[in-house]
Scaffold this active site. Structure first.
Site, PDB file in Angstrom:
ATOM      1  N   ASP A   1      -7.799  -6.131   2.966  1.00  0.00           N
ATOM      2  CA  ASP A   1      -7.014  -4.757   2.996  1.00  0.00           C
ATOM      3  C   ASP A   1      -7.201  -4.272   4.426  1.00  0.00           C
ATOM      4  OD1 ASP A   1      -6.114  -2.203   2.858  1.00  0.00           O
ATOM      5  OD2 ASP A   1      -7.546  -1.577   1.631  1.00  0.00           O
ATOM      6  N   GLY A   2      -6.031  -3.986   5.425  1.00  0.00           N
ATOM      7  CA  GLY A   2      -6.188  -3.422   6.421  1.00  0.00           C
ATOM      8  C   GLY A   2      -5.436  -4.011   7.651  1.00  0.00           C
TER       9      GLY A   2
ATOM     10  N   ASP B   1      -4.706   3.955  -2.512  1.00  0.00           N
ATOM     11  CA  ASP B   1      -5.842   4.535  -1.930  1.00  0.00           C
ATOM     12  C   ASP B   1      -6.011   6.063  -2.370  1.00  0.00           C
ATOM     13  OD1 ASP B   1      -6.569   2.314  -0.171  1.00  0.00           O
ATOM     14  OD2 ASP B   1      -4.761   2.528   0.937  1.00  0.00           O
TER      15      ASP B   1
ATOM     16  N   MET C   1      -8.783   8.924  -1.417  1.00  0.00           N
ATOM     17  CA  MET C   1      -9.841   9.571  -0.541  1.00  0.00           C
ATOM     18  C   MET C   1     -10.263  10.918  -0.540  1.00  0.00           C
ATOM     19  SD  MET C   1      -8.021   7.795   3.259  1.00  0.00           S
ATOM     20  CE  MET C   1      -6.893   6.580   2.887  1.00  0.00           C
TER      21      MET C   1
ATOM     22  N   MET D   1     -12.711  -4.872   3.690  1.00  0.00           N
ATOM     23  CA  MET D   1     -11.775  -4.171   4.446  1.00  0.00           C
ATOM     24  C   MET D   1     -11.811  -4.905   6.041  1.00  0.00           C
ATOM     25  SD  MET D   1     -10.782  -1.655   2.948  1.00  0.00           S
ATOM     26  CE  MET D   1      -9.963  -0.740   4.253  1.00  0.00           C
TER      27      MET D   1
ATOM     28  N   HIS E   1      -8.038   1.743  -5.144  1.00  0.00           N
ATOM     29  CA  HIS E   1      -9.081   1.597  -4.085  1.00  0.00           C
ATOM     30  C   HIS E   1      -9.711   2.976  -3.850  1.00  0.00           C
ATOM     31  CE1 HIS E   1     -10.219   0.523   0.332  1.00  0.00           C
ATOM     32  NE2 HIS E   1     -11.429   0.681  -0.365  1.00  0.00           N
TER      33      HIS E   1
ATOM     34  N   GLY F   1       0.655  -2.702   4.379  1.00  0.00           N
ATOM     35  CA  GLY F   1       1.385  -1.325   4.223  1.00  0.00           C
ATOM     36  C   GLY F   1       2.666  -1.357   5.329  1.00  0.00           C
TER      37      GLY F   1
ATOM     38  N   HIS G   1      -0.997  -0.909  -4.380  1.00  0.00           N
ATOM     39  CA  HIS G   1      -2.285  -0.706  -3.806  1.00  0.00           C
ATOM     40  C   HIS G   1      -2.258   0.931  -3.806  1.00  0.00           C
ATOM     41  CE1 HIS G   1      -6.297  -1.401  -2.079  1.00  0.00           C
ATOM     42  NE2 HIS G   1      -5.963  -0.560  -1.150  1.00  0.00           N
TER      43      HIS G   1
ATOM     44  N   MET H   1     -11.966   5.324  -2.249  1.00  0.00           N
ATOM     45  CA  MET H   1     -12.769   5.476  -0.888  1.00  0.00           C
ATOM     46  C   MET H   1     -13.393   7.199  -1.145  1.00  0.00           C
ATOM     47  SD  MET H   1     -10.634   3.937   2.015  1.00  0.00           S
ATOM     48  CE  MET H   1      -8.918   4.072   1.156  1.00  0.00           C
TER      49      MET H   1
ATOM     50  N   SER I   1       0.908  -1.297  -0.216  1.00  0.00           N
ATOM     51  CA  SER I   1      -0.037   0.157  -0.169  1.00  0.00           C
ATOM     52  C   SER I   1       0.909   1.326  -0.088  1.00  0.00           C
ATOM     53  CB  SER I   1      -0.846  -0.174   1.264  1.00  0.00           C
ATOM     54  OG  SER I   1      -1.526   1.180   1.454  1.00  0.00           O
TER      55      SER I   1
ATOM     56  N   GLY J   1      -3.849   3.791  12.534  1.00  0.00           N
ATOM     57  CA  GLY J   1      -3.606   3.399  13.802  1.00  0.00           C
ATOM     58  C   GLY J   1      -4.566   2.327  14.580  1.00  0.00           C
TER      59      GLY J   1
ATOM     60  N   GLY K   1      -9.995   4.681   5.832  1.00  0.00           N
ATOM     61  CA  GLY K   1      -9.685   6.009   5.944  1.00  0.00           C
ATOM     62  C   GLY K   1      -9.037   6.325   7.450  1.00  0.00           C
TER      63      GLY K   1
END
Length: 219
Positions: free
Chosen positions: A175-176, A34, A36, A137, A65, A197, A32, A67, A7, A145, A142
């Site tokens: 993903d996540g 993202d 947003m 997900m 991806h 990531g 990947h 979002m 990612s 942490g 989005g």
């Protein structure tokens, strides 16, 4: 075959060209990316211009991806920027089937993504038949942490079972917050594309990609 998608959210943008070359050398399959909009999710990240600017730096598959709310507005421009796969969120589309069709009509792969709290039942057979990729997900989209949500393993298993029931061969993308400690569980459950990531970009990127690929291929 299970594929690994580092990612770019965790990349060092001062050395992005170099890191893209390392990803390719180490055996990553996808990049990947993202996107947003600050509305569907609380953060902002990347866009068509940024995707276009790095397209020439990598021969890897660009897995975008989106979002963003009503992504159908942007899919043509994202494809022109260099996307090979465009995944949109079920929750962000007024008409998910029409949006997936709009991506496929451009001759590239289309994905549909679900937030962790969205029931799998929303994925009716016509939508699963249209989509090439179903992305689950494993954290809330989005937000930074977060910890991997344990129930995600069961969701992947359930989705794989549903696809088999329907006789559909589709990629399941997870993903996540997937790292060395849980990647095998994710693959064993049925994921065929793994997004990672921090586990890859913290430390030696090449070594981490090779190690995660090794773990994935053991399953």
């Amino acid at each position: 075959m299970v594929r690994l998608a580092p990612s770019l959210l965790e990349a060092d943008y001062c050395f992005l060209d170099e890191q893209l070359r390392i990803m390719e050398k180490a055996g990553a399959d996808y990049v990947h990316i993202d996107v947003m909009d600050g509305a569907f999710v609380p953060n902002l990240a990347l866009g068509m211009r940024e995707v276009e600017s790095i397209r020439a730096s990598s021969g890897l598959i660009f897995d975008v991806h989106m979002m963003v709310n009503e992504p159908i507005r942007y899919v043509e421009r994202m494809k022109a920027a260099g996307a090979d796969v465009i995944t949109v969120h079920f929750e962000a589309c007024e008409d998910p089937e029409r949006t997936v069709d709009a991506v496929k009509d451009m001759g590239i792969r289309a994905g549909i993504a679900l937030k962790p709290d969205t029931e799998l039942d929303v994925l009716k057979a016509p939508l699963l038949e249209r989509a090439d990729v179903i992305q689950l997900m494993t954290v809330q989209p989005g937000l930074e942490g977060q910890s991997f949500i344990p129930k995600s393993i069961r969701r992947i298993e359930m989705l794989r079972g549903r696809l088999e029931q329907l006789g559909l061969s589709r990629d399941i993308e997870a993903d996540g917050n997937i790292g060395m400690d849980n990647v095998q569980k994710v693959v064993r459950a049925g994921a065929t594309v793994v997004v990672s990531g921090k586990a890859l970009f913290c430390g030696n990127l090449e070594k981490n990609i090779r190690e995660m690929k090794r773990l994935m291929n053991q399953v």
